[in-house]
Design an enzyme around this catalytic site. Structure first.
Site, PDB file in Angstrom:
ATOM      1  N   HIS A 200       8.896 -27.392  63.214  1.00  0.00           N
ATOM      2  CA  HIS A 200       8.370 -27.550  61.850  1.00  0.00           C
ATOM      3  C   HIS A 200       7.006 -28.228  61.806  1.00  0.00           C
ATOM      4  O   HIS A 200       6.386 -28.313  60.750  1.00  0.00           O
ATOM      5  CB  HIS A 200       9.385 -28.260  60.940  1.00  0.00           C
ATOM      6  CG  HIS A 200       9.542 -29.743  61.150  1.00  0.00           C
ATOM      7  ND1 HIS A 200       8.950 -30.659  60.332  1.00  0.00           N
ATOM      8  CD2 HIS A 200      10.240 -30.446  62.074  1.00  0.00           C
ATOM      9  CE1 HIS A 200       9.300 -31.887  60.730  1.00  0.00           C
ATOM     10  NE2 HIS A 200      10.076 -31.778  61.790  1.00  0.00           N
ATOM     11  N   THR A 239      26.261 -23.275  69.904  1.00  0.00           N
ATOM     12  CA  THR A 239      25.719 -21.944  69.615  1.00  0.00           C
ATOM     13  C   THR A 239      24.252 -22.052  69.222  1.00  0.00           C
ATOM     14  O   THR A 239      23.888 -22.893  68.402  1.00  0.00           O
ATOM     15  CB  THR A 239      26.526 -21.293  68.464  1.00  0.00           C
ATOM     16  OG1 THR A 239      27.884 -21.221  68.879  1.00  0.00           O
ATOM     17  CG2 THR A 239      26.003 -19.908  68.127  1.00  0.00           C
ATOM     18  N   CYS A 323       8.448 -40.413  58.386  1.00  0.00           N
ATOM     19  CA  CYS A 323       9.768 -40.725  58.932  1.00  0.00           C
ATOM     20  C   CYS A 323      10.187 -42.156  58.635  1.00  0.00           C
ATOM     21  O   CYS A 323      11.354 -42.479  58.686  1.00  0.00           O
ATOM     22  CB  CYS A 323       9.773 -40.501  60.438  1.00  0.00           C
ATOM     23  SG  CYS A 323       9.370 -38.825  60.862  1.00  0.00           S
TER      24      CYS A 323
END
Ligand code: PLP
Length: 379
Positions: A200, A239, A323
Site C-alpha cells: 500500500h 492461504t 501509525c
C-alpha cells in the site's frame, strides 16, 4: 481535496485494481490447490507476481515470501532471527528513529533475554557509522536499519551498513517500506540479507506485502511466525491473498517502469523553495539523502496541529507518522534528531504522490503560507 500524505498510504493504481479484480470474482481459486484449473490459474498469478516483486529489488523469485505487510514482515524477520540464532548471541543493533514496528519488536525481545542497542542519529537524521562499528560485539546477530524514514524521508547509507554487517558475519535487515517504489533498491548492490515491503506504500492494496530473504551466502535460517499448511516454503503458512499479491506484483512492475520519482523531486524542490520564504521555517532531515517525495518542516513557534486543522478541508497532511498519530506524543524521530519537544510539536510532514501537478503544488503552497502567517499573527 488534495492528498499529501503518501507516506501513510497511497491510492491504488487503476491498472493495479483492474489486474486484481478477476481474482476477486471469477478466478477465485486457492493457489495451493493442485488438482484443477482454478488452483493452477491462481498459482500462475502468484508466480508472476513473485517475479515482478523480485525484479523490482534485483532479487530472485524464490527469495520473496508474501505476507500481510511490513508490520508482519518486521515481526517475522526480527523475531525469527532472534529465535534461530540465540545460541550464537542475543544482541540486536537498531536505530532510535526506526518505525514503531521495529522498536516495539525489539522492546518485546528485550523482555525475552535480548540485548538491544539503539543507535543515535545526528541532526540530519543519519547514523554514525563509527558508532555502529563500536556497537558490534561477538553476540551481535542482527543489524536492522531502515532504508528511508517514514517521517523525514531520510535515507541511511544502506550499502555501507550492509558491508559492515557482512564483514562481521552479522545479518543485515532493512525495513524498506518507504523506499521501495520511490528510489532504486538493489539487494545485491546494497548488501542486504533481509528486507520488508508493503504494497500500500507503492500504489498497491493494503494488507499485503513481502519479505526478501537472501537464499545463499549466507544461508539464513528464520523461525516462522505462523505455522500451518507450510505455504511459502514453510516461512508463512496461510492461504495466499491471491488478489492482493497480484496487486503488489502489478504495483512493483509499474514502479520499476517509472524508475525514481524524478518529476516528484522537481515539484518537491519547488515547494521547498516556496516554503523556505516563510520566516521561522526549517527543514528536518538531510538535504540530499532524502526521499524525493517527502518534506518534513518545523515552523518555529507554531503548533503543527493548528495548521493541520486550518487546512484539513482542502489538504491532507500529517504531523509525525500516521501509525502513531493516535497518541498525542512528540514524534520520536524528531526527538531523536533534536531532543527538542517544541520542534517536534511544530513539525509537519508533506508527502507527495507520483501524480501531483505543478498547479496543485502552487495552490497548496499559497494556502499553507497564508494560514501560517495568519496563525503567527494571532500569536
Ligand atoms: N515501516 C515503515 C517505515 C512504515 O512507514 C510502515 C507504515 O507506515 C510500516 C513499517 C508498517 O507497514 P504496514 O502498514 O504494511 O504494516
Amino acid at each position: 481535496m488534495l492528498y499529501l500524505d503518501n507516506n501513510s498510504t497511497t491510492k491504488i493504481d487503476e491498472e493495479v485494481l483492474n489486474e486484481m479484480l478477476p481474482y476477486l470474482n471469477y478466478s477465485y481459486g486457492n493457489s495451493a490447490s493442485r488438482t484443477h484449473k482454478f488452483g493452477w490459474d491462481a498459482n500462475d498469478a502468484v508466480k508472476k507476481a513473485r517475479e515482478r516483486v523480485a525484479n523490482l529489488i534485483n532479487a530472485k523469485p524464490d527469495e520473496i515470501t508474501f505476507n500481510s505487510g511490513s508490520t508482519e514482515g518486521i515481526n517475522f524477520l526480527i523475531k525469527g532471527v532472534f529465535e534461530e540464532y540465540l545460541e550464537k548471541g542475543n544482541h540486536i543493533i537498531t536505530v532510535k528513529t526506526e518505525h514503531k514496528a521495529v522498536l516495539d519488536v525489539c522492546e518485546f525481545l528485550s523482555n525475552k533475554g535480548g540485548e538491544i542497542t539503539y543507535l543515535n542519529v545526528n541532526k540530519d537524521g543519519l547514523i554514525d557509522i563509527n558508532e555502529l562499528k563500536n556497537a558490534i560485539s561477538d553476540k551481535t546477530i542482527l543489524i536492522s536499519v531502515m532504508y528511508a524514514n517514514n517521517e523525514t524521508g531520510v535515507i541511511q547509507d544502506i550499502k555501507d551498513i550492509g558491508k559492515i554487517a557482512r564483514e562481521n558475519n552479522i545479518l543485515f535487515m532493512t525495513d524498506a517500506t518507504q523506499a521501495v517504489g520511490k528510489i532504486k533498491v538493489d539487494v545485491i548492490e546494497d548488501n542486504i540479507d533481509l528486507l520488508t515491503i508493503s504494497a500500500h506504500k507503492l500504489h498497491g492494496p493494503k494488507g499485503v506485502g513481502a519479505v526478501f530473504i537472501k537464499r545463499r551466502f549466507p544461508k539464513i535460517k528464520i523461525t516462522p511466525l505462523l505455522h500451518g499448511g507450510g505455504h511459502e516454503k514453510g516461512y508463512r503458512s496461510g492461504t495466499i491473498n491471491v488478489a492482493g499479491v497480484v496487486g503488489l506484483g502489478k504495483a512493483s512492475e509499474i514502479a520499476q517502469k517509472l524508475g525514481e520519482y524524478k518529476s516528484v523531486l522537481k515539484l518537491r524542490n519547488q515547494l521547498e523553495k516556496e516554503l523556505s520564504e516563510i520566516e521561522g521555517i526549517s527543514l528536518n532531515g538531510d538535504l540530499n539523502k532524502r526521499l524525493p517525495n517527502t518534506i518534513n518542516v518545523c515552523i518555529s513557534g507554531v503548533d503543527a496541529e493548528a495548521i493541520i486543522i486550518k487546512i484539513r478541508d482542502e489538504f491532507a497532511i500529517a504531523s509525525g507518522s500516521a501509525c502513531t498519530s493516535a497518541e498525542v506524543l512528540p514524534s520520536h524521530v524528531i526527538m531523536a534528531m533534536y531532543e527538542n519537544e517544541e520542534k517536534a510539536y511544530s513539525s509537519i510532514r508533506i508527502s507527495l504522490g507520483k501524480n501531483i501537478t505543478t498547479k496543485e503544488i502552487q495552490r497548496f503552497s499559497k494556502i499553507l503560507k497564508k494560514k501560517i502567517i495568519s496563525i503567527k499573527n494571532i500569536i
